[in-house]
Design a protein around this motif. Structure first.
Motif, PDB file in Angstrom:
ATOM      1  N   ALA A 185       4.800  67.795 103.835  1.00 55.14           N
ATOM      2  CA  ALA A 185       3.883  66.760 104.328  1.00 55.14           C
ATOM      3  C   ALA A 185       3.194  67.153 105.628  1.00 55.14           C
ATOM      4  O   ALA A 185       2.450  66.355 106.205  1.00 55.14           O
ATOM      5  CB  ALA A 185       4.636  65.446 104.516  1.00 55.14           C
ATOM      6  N   GLY A 186       3.442  68.364 106.121  1.00 54.31           N
ATOM      7  CA  GLY A 186       2.815  68.806 107.360  1.00 54.31           C
ATOM      8  C   GLY A 186       3.634  68.523 108.602  1.00 54.31           C
ATOM      9  O   GLY A 186       3.150  68.720 109.727  1.00 54.31           O
ATOM     10  N   GLY A 187       4.875  68.092 108.433  1.00 53.43           N
ATOM     11  CA  GLY A 187       5.758  67.939 109.586  1.00 53.43           C
ATOM     12  C   GLY A 187       6.250  69.294 110.072  1.00 53.43           C
ATOM     13  O   GLY A 187       6.489  70.199 109.268  1.00 53.43           O
ATOM     14  N   VAL A 188       6.379  69.452 111.384  1.00 55.16           N
ATOM     15  CA  VAL A 188       6.780  70.737 111.967  1.00 55.16           C
ATOM     16  C   VAL A 188       8.045  70.533 112.796  1.00 55.16           C
ATOM     17  O   VAL A 188       8.093  69.678 113.684  1.00 55.16           O
ATOM     18  CB  VAL A 188       5.663  71.328 112.854  1.00 55.16           C
ATOM     19  N   THR A 189       9.071  71.336 112.504  1.00 52.79           N
ATOM     20  CA  THR A 189      10.329  71.298 113.251  1.00 52.79           C
ATOM     21  C   THR A 189      10.550  72.645 113.923  1.00 52.79           C
ATOM     22  O   THR A 189      10.482  73.692 113.266  1.00 52.79           O
ATOM     23  CB  THR A 189      11.518  70.997 112.317  1.00 52.79           C
ATOM     24  N   LYS A 190      10.813  72.604 115.217  1.00 54.22           N
ATOM     25  CA  LYS A 190      11.143  73.829 115.935  1.00 54.22           C
ATOM     26  C   LYS A 190      12.645  74.057 115.826  1.00 54.22           C
ATOM     27  O   LYS A 190      13.442  73.176 116.174  1.00 54.22           O
ATOM     28  CB  LYS A 190      10.732  73.711 117.403  1.00 54.22           C
ATOM     29  N   LEU A 191      13.055  75.208 115.324  1.00 56.76           N
ATOM     30  CA  LEU A 191      14.460  75.477 115.045  1.00 56.76           C
ATOM     31  C   LEU A 191      15.142  76.031 116.294  1.00 56.76           C
ATOM     32  O   LEU A 191      15.348  77.238 116.446  1.00 56.76           O
ATOM     33  CB  LEU A 191      14.585  76.438 113.861  1.00 56.76           C
ATOM     34  N   ARG A 192      15.517  75.115 117.170  1.00 58.79           N
ATOM     35  CA  ARG A 192      16.151  75.502 118.430  1.00 58.79           C
ATOM     36  C   ARG A 192      17.628  75.814 118.203  1.00 58.79           C
ATOM     37  O   ARG A 192      18.346  75.026 117.578  1.00 58.79           O
ATOM     38  CB  ARG A 192      16.031  74.378 119.458  1.00 58.79           C
ATOM     39  N   PRO A 193      18.131  76.918 118.717  1.00 59.63           N
ATOM     40  CA  PRO A 193      19.552  77.243 118.528  1.00 59.63           C
ATOM     41  C   PRO A 193      20.447  76.349 119.380  1.00 59.63           C
ATOM     42  O   PRO A 193      20.069  75.927 120.472  1.00 59.63           O
ATOM     43  CB  PRO A 193      19.634  78.705 118.974  1.00 59.63           C
ATOM     44  N   ARG A 194      21.641  76.066 118.862  1.00 55.12           N
ATOM     45  CA  ARG A 194      22.605  75.283 119.634  1.00 55.12           C
ATOM     46  C   ARG A 194      23.201  76.106 120.772  1.00 55.12           C
ATOM     47  O   ARG A 194      23.616  75.568 121.787  1.00 55.12           O
ATOM     48  CB  ARG A 194      23.733  74.797 118.721  1.00 55.12           C
ATOM     49  N   GLU A 195      23.271  77.427 120.573  1.00 59.03           N
ATOM     50  CA  GLU A 195      23.860  78.300 121.574  1.00 59.03           C
ATOM     51  C   GLU A 195      22.856  79.365 121.993  1.00 59.03           C
ATOM     52  O   GLU A 195      22.081  79.863 121.177  1.00 59.03           O
ATOM     53  CB  GLU A 195      25.105  78.996 121.017  1.00 59.03           C
ATOM     54  N   PHE A 196      22.896  79.702 123.274  1.00 50.94           N
ATOM     55  CA  PHE A 196      22.040  80.774 123.782  1.00 50.94           C
ATOM     56  C   PHE A 196      22.690  82.119 123.472  1.00 50.94           C
ATOM     57  O   PHE A 196      23.887  82.311 123.693  1.00 50.94           O
ATOM     58  CB  PHE A 196      21.829  80.632 125.283  1.00 50.94           C
ATOM     59  N   ALA A 197      21.942  83.066 122.945  1.00 55.07           N
ATOM     60  CA  ALA A 197      22.442  84.408 122.642  1.00 55.07           C
ATOM     61  C   ALA A 197      21.518  85.443 123.258  1.00 55.07           C
ATOM     62  O   ALA A 197      20.298  85.278 123.258  1.00 55.07           O
ATOM     63  CB  ALA A 197      22.536  84.617 121.130  1.00 55.07           C
ATOM     64  N   LEU A 198      22.115  86.505 123.771  1.00 55.61           N
ATOM     65  CA  LEU A 198      21.337  87.575 124.396  1.00 55.61           C
ATOM     66  C   LEU A 198      20.691  88.459 123.329  1.00 55.61           C
ATOM     67  O   LEU A 198      21.153  88.527 122.188  1.00 55.61           O
ATOM     68  CB  LEU A 198      22.244  88.414 125.288  1.00 55.61           C
ATOM     69  N   PRO A 199      19.619  89.163 123.688  1.00 51.52           N
ATOM     70  CA  PRO A 199      18.981  90.079 122.735  1.00 51.52           C
ATOM     71  C   PRO A 199      19.929  91.177 122.278  1.00 51.52           C
ATOM     72  O   PRO A 199      20.936  91.473 122.929  1.00 51.52           O
ATOM     73  CB  PRO A 199      17.810  90.659 123.537  1.00 51.52           C
ATOM     74  N   LEU A 200      19.594  91.787 121.160  1.00 54.04           N
ATOM     75  CA  LEU A 200      20.341  92.949 120.694  1.00 54.04           C
ATOM     76  C   LEU A 200      20.275  94.055 121.749  1.00 54.04           C
ATOM     77  O   LEU A 200      19.212  94.318 122.313  1.00 54.04           O
ATOM     78  CB  LEU A 200      19.738  93.471 119.384  1.00 54.04           C
TER      79      LEU A 200
END
Length: 287
Positions: A185-200
């Motif tokens: 329907a055109g709704g947009v959800t930003k998939l925010r992580p529950r936990e912060f993780a450092l880059p590889l």
């Protein structure tokens, strides 16, 4: 002015003109050499990038995929953005990321990360262990290049997994811009992580193992993964591009149509003056 003085003046003028002409020719040669060298270096980098960044298939296990790599201005080096999608025993696995730096060095790091992904995605039972394999490969690659500090090589990325039922997403974010989920329907959800993780490449600084986040993945919805060339694009006053403003309330006939619309809107926002490459991967659940 005497005849001798006039002759001396004319000689001086001719010498000046001759010197200026020779100097202009020399400068033109230097500029052309520099331009040719830059074009050659960019051509080599682009060829190497195409070799390590193949286009994902358009169909995988009931999913419709589209990918796009938008290079920045022609006078900038090729960046280290990457993406991949594979069908595995655990479902469809995805990765989109960005390594530190630009040019051939960045592409070399991309090759290390994607090589590890293609090898480990079929065998690692969960996304955290898959991320661990990628990280180890990245660190080994840095050590083999005899980097003074392996932390000089790191990559932000999002790892995704769509199990065979296709009704759910698993997303593991390693320091990367959050993906978007666009519903039918055109709704947009930003998939925010529950936990912060450092880059590889920097995971050793955090002993805690971050877990992936589950998200619903309804029919006809599209997952949009991207690099910061999208989210950090600026207009003339310096305002960042907002993908939600463009996507919200709109529907698209295919993931290709979504990516085409987004890239066109980014060009409009920046007036074609982006400073960073942009990689995009869109996955639509069609069943």
């Amino acid at each position: 002015m005497t005849r001798d003085a006039a002759a001396q003046y004319l000689t001086t003028e001719l010498a000046t003109i001759a010197f200026a002409t020779v100097l202009a020719v020399l400068l033109h040669g230097v500029v052309e050499r520099a331009r040719n060298q830059a074009a050659t270096a960019r051509g080599v980098a682009e060829a190497a990038q195409r070799a390590v960044l193949p286009t994902p298939p358009t169909r995988i296990d009931g999913l419709h995929l589209a990918a796009r790599y938008e290079a920045a201005r022609t006078d900038t080096l090729v960046g280290g953005d990457f993406y991949a999608a594979l069908h595995t025993p655990y479902g469809v696995r995805l990765i989109v990321g960005d390594v530190r730096g630009k040019g051939l060095g960045a592409i070399e790091t991309v090759a290390v990360v994607l090589g590890a992904f293609w090898e480990a995605a079929d065998s690692e039972p969960c996304l955290p262990t898959l991320a661990d394999r990628l990280e180890k490969a990245l660190i080994r690659g840095a050590e083999r290049r005899r980097a003074a500090d392996s932390s000089e090589s790191f990559a932000t990325c999002v790892l995704g997994e769509i199990p065979p039922g296709r009704h759910i997403l698993h997303i593991l974010n390693r320091g990367h811009p959050e993906p978007f989920l666009v519903d039918a329907a055109g709704g947009v959800t930003k998939l925010r992580p529950r936990e912060f993780a450092l880059p590889l490449g920097l995971g050793h600084l955090n002993t805690h193992t971050c877990q992936p986040d589950p998200w619903p993945f309804p029919p006809d919805s599209t997952l949009l993964l991207y690099t910061d060339g999208l989210s950090e694009s600026r207009d003339a006053p310096g305002d960042f591009y907002d993908p939600v403003r463009h996507l919200e309330g709109r529907t698209f006939s295919s993931p290709e149509a979504l990516l085409a619309s987004v890239t066109k809107d980014v060009r409009r926002h920046t007036n074609g003056a982006r400073n960073d490459d942009m990689a995009l991967l869109a996955i639509t659940r069609t069943q």
